[in-house]
Design a protein around this motif. Structure first.
Motif, mmCIF file in Angstrom:
data_model
loop_
_atom_site.group_PDB
_atom_site.id
_atom_site.type_symbol
_atom_site.label_atom_id
_atom_site.label_comp_id
_atom_site.label_asym_id
_atom_site.label_seq_id
_atom_site.Cartn_x
_atom_site.Cartn_y
_atom_site.Cartn_z
ATOM 1 N N PHE A 65 0.839 -1.187 0.000
ATOM 2 C CA PHE A 65 0.000 0.000 0.000
ATOM 3 C C PHE A 65 0.883 1.250 0.000
ATOM 4 N N VAL A 66 0.516 2.191 -0.862
ATOM 5 C CA VAL A 66 1.291 3.431 -0.995
ATOM 6 C C VAL A 66 1.025 4.329 0.213
ATOM 7 N N PRO A 67 2.075 4.822 0.886
ATOM 8 C CA PRO A 67 1.887 5.687 2.070
ATOM 9 C C PRO A 67 1.506 7.114 1.660
ATOM 10 N N SER A 68 1.042 7.872 2.636
ATOM 11 C CA SER A 68 0.692 9.273 2.394
ATOM 12 C C SER A 68 1.951 10.131 2.429
ATOM 13 N N LEU A 69 2.111 10.960 1.393
ATOM 14 C CA LEU A 69 3.275 11.830 1.289
ATOM 15 C C LEU A 69 2.886 13.308 1.228
ATOM 16 N N ILE A 70 1.595 13.596 1.226
ATOM 17 C CA ILE A 70 1.111 14.957 1.103
ATOM 18 C C ILE A 70 1.545 15.793 2.299
ATOM 19 N N GLY A 71 2.067 16.987 2.035
ATOM 20 C CA GLY A 71 2.460 17.903 3.105
ATOM 21 C C GLY A 71 3.843 17.653 3.663
ATOM 22 N N ARG A 72 4.545 16.630 3.179
ATOM 23 C CA ARG A 72 5.894 16.349 3.664
ATOM 24 C C ARG A 72 6.926 17.038 2.780
ATOM 25 N N THR A 73 8.100 17.267 3.354
ATOM 26 C CA THR A 73 9.168 17.850 2.554
ATOM 27 C C THR A 73 9.643 16.824 1.523
ATOM 28 N N GLN A 74 10.327 17.292 0.514
ATOM 29 C CA GLN A 74 10.763 16.394 -0.546
ATOM 30 C C GLN A 74 11.719 15.329 -0.014
ATOM 31 N N ASP A 75 12.623 15.719 0.876
ATOM 32 C CA ASP A 75 13.594 14.752 1.423
ATOM 33 C C ASP A 75 12.886 13.656 2.223
ATOM 34 N N ILE A 76 11.952 14.055 3.077
ATOM 35 C CA ILE A 76 11.230 13.065 3.884
ATOM 36 C C ILE A 76 10.374 12.169 2.989
ATOM 37 N N ALA A 77 9.748 12.756 1.987
ATOM 38 C CA ALA A 77 8.924 11.976 1.065
ATOM 39 C C ALA A 77 9.773 10.950 0.321
ATOM 40 N N ASN A 78 10.954 11.358 -0.117
ATOM 41 C CA ASN A 78 11.853 10.431 -0.815
ATOM 42 C C ASN A 78 12.220 9.243 0.068
ATOM 43 N N GLN A 79 12.572 9.540 1.324
ATOM 44 C CA GLN A 79 12.967 8.473 2.240
ATOM 45 C C GLN A 79 11.797 7.548 2.543
ATOM 46 N N THR A 80 10.596 8.118 2.681
ATOM 47 C CA THR A 80 9.405 7.310 2.962
ATOM 48 C C THR A 80 9.101 6.371 1.807
ATOM 49 N N VAL A 81 9.247 6.850 0.597
ATOM 50 C CA VAL A 81 9.017 6.025 -0.594
ATOM 51 C C VAL A 81 9.949 4.818 -0.606
ATOM 52 N N VAL A 82 11.215 5.055 -0.358
ATOM 53 C CA VAL A 82 12.212 3.976 -0.384
ATOM 54 C C VAL A 82 11.976 2.995 0.757
ATOM 55 N N ASN A 83 11.679 3.509 1.951
ATOM 56 C CA ASN A 83 11.475 2.639 3.120
ATOM 57 C C ASN A 83 10.276 1.714 2.955
ATOM 58 N N ASN A 84 9.327 2.111 2.146
ATOM 59 C CA ASN A 84 8.133 1.295 1.933
ATOM 60 C C ASN A 84 8.251 0.368 0.728
ATOM 61 N N GLY A 85 9.440 0.258 0.158
ATOM 62 C CA GLY A 85 9.667 -0.707 -0.913
ATOM 63 C C GLY A 85 9.348 -0.205 -2.304
ATOM 64 N N PHE A 86 9.250 1.121 -2.460
ATOM 65 C CA PHE A 86 8.970 1.686 -3.784
ATOM 66 C C PHE A 86 10.188 2.466 -4.283
ATOM 67 N N LEU A 87 10.090 2.946 -5.513
ATOM 68 C CA LEU A 87 11.138 3.765 -6.093
ATOM 69 C C LEU A 87 10.585 5.154 -6.383
ATOM 70 N N LEU A 88 11.469 6.136 -6.332
ATOM 71 C CA LEU A 88 11.061 7.510 -6.610
ATOM 72 C C LEU A 88 10.935 7.714 -8.114
ATOM 73 N N GLY A 89 9.792 8.247 -8.529
ATOM 74 C CA GLY A 89 9.543 8.462 -9.954
ATOM 75 C C GLY A 89 9.824 9.897 -10.357
ATOM 76 N N ASN A 90 8.938 10.456 -11.175
ATOM 77 C CA ASN A 90 9.109 11.826 -11.658
ATOM 78 C C ASN A 90 8.753 12.833 -10.565
ATOM 79 N N ILE A 91 9.513 13.938 -10.531
ATOM 80 C CA ILE A 91 9.243 15.031 -9.591
ATOM 81 C C ILE A 91 8.988 16.303 -10.404
ATOM 82 N N SER A 92 7.830 16.912 -10.182
ATOM 83 C CA SER A 92 7.486 18.158 -10.871
ATOM 84 C C SER A 92 7.123 19.219 -9.838
ATOM 85 N N ASN A 93 7.003 20.458 -10.290
ATOM 86 C CA ASN A 93 6.735 21.581 -9.391
ATOM 87 C C ASN A 93 5.526 22.365 -9.872
#
Length: 250
Positions: free
Chosen positions: A102-130
């Motif tokens: 299950f994909v974790p919630s990343l809304i409202g987190r900083t980019q660094d924390i979101a990146n680490q959360t993605v990896v810790n949950n077994g996923f890979l970081l995809g595209n990043i846009s602004n």
């Protein structure tokens, strides 16, 4: 008596010969009729085949092919069927097992924390846009894909959209020199700028040095942002204006 018997026997003999001859004739006639009928049938078949060939109509051989294939299939031995089942099972066993998370919630987190959360949950970081956002501060995650609590394959890529903060619009600074303070404030309000610090300059001293007349009283002669430049909406424009000793004492 003897002559009578002989005559009778001759009569019977001649009668039998006639019957045999007549029978032979009937047999020959039947044979001829059969041959004629067979010839007519052959001619009709040849004519029909000729029409098919001339019209280019294909002869349907699919039925015979299907029957032949079915016969061959039915001829498979039990050992062949066992081998086919084994091959199917081996193919199924070789298929990789897809692990979902299950994909974790990343809304409202900083980019660094979101990146680490993605990896810790077994996923890979995809595209990043602004994107700009009026509600989420700059540097925080606005949205993600896949969405929160989506069942997603392990090592799948998660895309992020990072906030750039509020979109700041800019306006052109107007010319304020020669305007009164009230006029300057009205002009700035209309374009969403603010009148900042108002610094009075002794008109009497200034007049002696530069020969300014009393008509310039309380009129702006200097502004903090040069006219024609771009500034953000809400910017304060400080001004200096001609005043008197009375204005200076306020």
């Amino acid at each position: 008596m003897l002559s009578t018997a002989v005559s009778a026997s001759c009569f019977l003999y001649n009668k039998k010969d006639k019957e045999v001859i007549i029978g032979n004739k009937k047999t020959n006639n039947n044979k001829k009729a059969i041959i004629i009928i067979a010839s007519i049938i052959l001619v009709m078949i040849a004519s029909i085949l000729g029409k098919f060939i001339s019209n280019g109509t294909p002869i349907d051989t699919s039925a015979s092919i299907v029957e032949t294939t079915a016969l061959k299939t039915n001829e498979n031995s039990p050992s062949d069927e066992i081998q086919q089942v084994d091959k199917k099972q081996q193919a199924e066993e070789q298929l990789p097992v897809v692990e979902n998370k299950f994909v974790p919630s990343l809304i409202g987190r900083t980019q660094d924390i979101a990146n680490q959360t993605v990896v810790n949950n077994g996923f890979l970081l995809g595209n990043i846009s602004n994107e700009y956002s009026d509600s989420i501060a700059q540097g925080l995650v606005i949205s993600q894909s896949p969405e929160v609590n989506t069942s997603y394959e392990k090592d799948g890529k998660v895309d992020l959209v990072i906030s750039q903060g509020k979109k700041i619009e800019q306006v052109t600074v107007p010319q304020l020199n020669g305007k009164t303070l009230d006029d300057a404030k009205e002009i700035l309000d209309n374009i969403q700028l603010q009148l900042g610090e108002k610094t009075p300059i002794n008109m009497d001293d200034k007049a002696r040095k530069s020969n300014h007349s009393k008509n310039n009283n309380k009129k702006i002669f200097m502004q903090s942002a040069k006219a024609g430049t771009l500034v953000d909406i809400g910017t304060k424009i400080n001004v200096s204006y001609y005043g008197s000793k009375k204005d200076l004492s306020k």
